[in-house]
Design an enzyme around this catalytic site. Structure first.
Site, PDB file in Angstrom:
ATOM      1  N   GLY A 166      15.171  44.714  10.999  1.00 21.01           N
ATOM      2  CA  GLY A 166      14.472  45.582  10.221  1.00 21.01           C
ATOM      3  C   GLY A 166      13.022  44.865   9.651  1.00 21.01           C
ATOM      4  N   HIS A 220       7.407  44.463  16.374  1.00 27.64           N
ATOM      5  CA  HIS A 220       8.440  45.432  16.904  1.00 27.64           C
ATOM      6  C   HIS A 220       8.051  46.507  17.326  1.00 27.64           C
ATOM      7  CE1 HIS A 220      10.285  43.288  13.111  1.00 27.64           C
ATOM      8  NE2 HIS A 220      11.155  42.999  14.110  1.00 27.64           N
ATOM      9  N   GLY A 277      11.372  40.252  21.776  1.00 28.19           N
ATOM     10  CA  GLY A 277      10.229  39.286  21.572  1.00 28.19           C
ATOM     11  C   GLY A 277      10.435  37.954  22.091  1.00 28.19           C
ATOM     12  N   LYS A 278       9.311  37.472  22.921  1.00 29.33           N
ATOM     13  CA  LYS A 278       9.572  36.199  23.367  1.00 29.33           C
ATOM     14  C   LYS A 278       8.970  35.045  22.394  1.00 29.33           C
ATOM     15  CE  LYS A 278       8.534  36.828  28.166  1.00 29.33           C
ATOM     16  NZ  LYS A 278       7.523  36.517  29.170  1.00 29.33           N
ATOM     17  N   ASP A 319      10.568  34.466  19.669  1.00 24.26           N
ATOM     18  CA  ASP A 319      12.093  33.405  19.602  1.00 24.26           C
ATOM     19  C   ASP A 319      12.531  33.356  21.180  1.00 24.26           C
ATOM     20  OD1 ASP A 319      11.987  34.035  16.546  1.00 24.26           O
ATOM     21  OD2 ASP A 319      12.269  36.222  17.477  1.00 24.26           O
ATOM     22  N   GLN A 352      15.784  32.149  21.906  1.00 24.70           N
ATOM     23  CA  GLN A 352      16.830  33.217  21.622  1.00 24.70           C
ATOM     24  C   GLN A 352      16.746  34.166  23.189  1.00 24.70           C
ATOM     25  OE1 GLN A 352      17.125  35.761  17.898  1.00 24.70           O
ATOM     26  NE2 GLN A 352      15.791  37.339  19.251  1.00 24.70           N
ATOM     27  N   MET A 389       3.319  37.384  14.352  1.00 20.49           N
ATOM     28  CA  MET A 389       3.750  38.294  13.369  1.00 20.49           C
ATOM     29  C   MET A 389       5.307  38.159  13.402  1.00 20.49           C
ATOM     30  SD  MET A 389       2.095  42.040  13.765  1.00 20.49           S
ATOM     31  CE  MET A 389       0.436  42.033  13.641  1.00 20.49           C
ATOM     32  N   SER A 390       5.632  38.135  11.903  1.00 20.31           N
ATOM     33  CA  SER A 390       7.090  37.963  11.593  1.00 20.31           C
ATOM     34  C   SER A 390       7.471  38.642  10.221  1.00 20.31           C
ATOM     35  CB  SER A 390       7.415  36.518  11.678  1.00 20.31           C
ATOM     36  OG  SER A 390       8.637  36.124  10.814  1.00 20.31           O
ATOM     37  N   SER A 391       8.763  39.301  10.308  1.00 19.52           N
ATOM     38  CA  SER A 391       8.943  39.777   8.904  1.00 19.52           C
ATOM     39  C   SER A 391       9.030  38.730   7.765  1.00 19.52           C
ATOM     40  CB  SER A 391      10.362  40.325   9.305  1.00 19.52           C
ATOM     41  OG  SER A 391      10.680  41.341  10.094  1.00 19.52           O
TER      42      SER A 391
HETATM   43  O1  PAF Z   1      15.261  38.512  16.780  1.00 25.37           O
HETATM   44  C1  PAF Z   1      16.171  39.195  15.805  1.00 25.37           C
HETATM   45  O2  PAF Z   1      15.587  40.003  15.031  1.00 25.37           O
HETATM   46  C2  PAF Z   1      17.558  38.926  15.721  1.00 25.37           C
HETATM   47  O3  PAF Z   1      17.857  37.554  15.931  1.00 25.37           O
HETATM   48  C3  PAF Z   1      18.321  39.923  16.573  1.00 25.37           C
HETATM   49  C4  PAF Z   1      18.121  39.722  17.903  1.00 25.37           C
HETATM   50  C5  PAF Z   1      18.051  41.399  16.092  1.00 25.37           C
HETATM   51  C6  PAF Z   1      19.846  39.691  16.438  1.00 25.37           C
HETATM   52  O4  PAF Z   1      20.290  39.915  15.148  1.00 25.37           O
END
Ligand code: PAF
Length: 289
Positions: A35, A41, A181-182, A184, A187, A218-220
């Site tokens: 969110g 996003h 997104g790359k 992260d 991840q 950009m990041s929340s």
């Molecule tokens: O990158 C994120 O926003 C979170 O790590 C994800 C992939 C939604 C998992 O909670």
């Protein structure tokens, strides 16, 4: 007025919504998020729309990926604003569960300890997997080698929490495609590995970093930066670009590149967590430049 996405809060409703679209011959894309949506996003959503007929965006701040010392309680949120952005982006459904860990005790339907859906229950549900009769959550996915290095060294529960919640979302939404997104990067690699190792049969798409005009990714969480911290944060991208140009111009050792990054960031007043040069796919440290 833009059409509002269908807001789904319950796991079973989500699954039947997805299946009803599948029966109509539609393909589904999932964009998992926590969110507080921004242009990054929205770029994932555009990618998802290009790859499937129907797009589901999940909004869930996953407690399983936060250590007790981290910022679960202060993670930014604005569900109302997010839903408006999803409507403008013509997203079909928003999956917004309050608790994804509310299974029955020992997985036995009707058992004690079933979660009630509020945040306190989520935490106790996660903590109670101690064999003491509470519900608890005890099944975690670990992508063993990829999760060890880089961010995994400093955040020991982060990647098992991400892999586990993403696997849960895959089971609940049953998408054909999922977009991440790359930014992260570790991840993203971990999720690709998990999908391959566990035969999820989902196409994982990586999307490039989206930056502010001045280069900040950009990041929340950027909303928490003071103007001074934001200024310092710009040195991260600057240092990486300098390292990239240097290595394109002439041969440098990995140590030279790391020193360059460290110097640029510390000079701007930033504090270094780690700097490593790694292979893109294995994420193993690369030493032979
Ligand atoms: O990158 C994120 O926003 C979170 O790590 C994800 C992939 C939604 C998992 O909670």
């Amino acid at each position: 007025m833009a059409k509002q996405p269908e807001v789904i809060r319950d796991k079973a409703c989500m699954l039947s919504w997805s299946r009803s679209h599948r029966w109509k011959g539609k393909t589904l894309a999932l964009v998992p998020t926590m969110g507080f949506l921004h242009q990054g996003h929205l770029s994932l959503i555009r990618k998802a729309k290009a790859h499937a007929d129907v797009v589901v965006v999940s909004i869930y701040v996953n407690p399983g990926q936060f250590a007790p010392s981290e910022d679960l309680a202060t993670y930014p949120s604005d569900l109302h604003g997010d839903l408006q952005k999803l409507a403008d982006a013509e997203v079909d459904a928003a999956f917004c569960p309050s608790n994804l860990y509310d299974c029955e005790s020992d997985g036995v339907p009707g058992g004690a300890g079933s979660g009630g859906g509020n945040e306190r229950t989520v935490v106790s549900c996660l903590e109670a997997g101690d064999g003491g009769g509470g519900g608890g959550h005890e099944t975690w996915i670990r992508v063993e080698r990829l999760e060890k290095g880089l961010c995994g060294k400093r955040r020991p529960v982060f990647f098992r929490g991400v892999a586990t919640v993403v696997a849960k979302l895959f089971n609940i939404v049953e998408p054909d495609v999922a977009v991440f997104g790359k930014k992260d990067y570790q991840q993203w690699r971990i999720i690709c590995r998990m999908v391959c190792d566990l035969d999820f049969g989902i196409k994982v798409i990586g999307s490039e970093i989206v930056r502010e005009a001045d280069g900040l990714a950009m990041s929340s969480r950027n909303v928490h930066l003071s103007p001074e911290q934001r200024e310092k944060a710009l040195s991260i991208n600057r240092s990486l670009l300098q390292a990239k140009y240097s290595v394109q111009k002439e041969k440098h050792s990995c140590q030279d590149l790391k020193n360059l990054v460290v110097q640029t960031i510390t000079k701007a007043g930033g504090r270094i967590d780690y700097v490593e040069v790694s292979w893109c796919s294995s994420m193993k440290e690369y030493n032979s430049l």
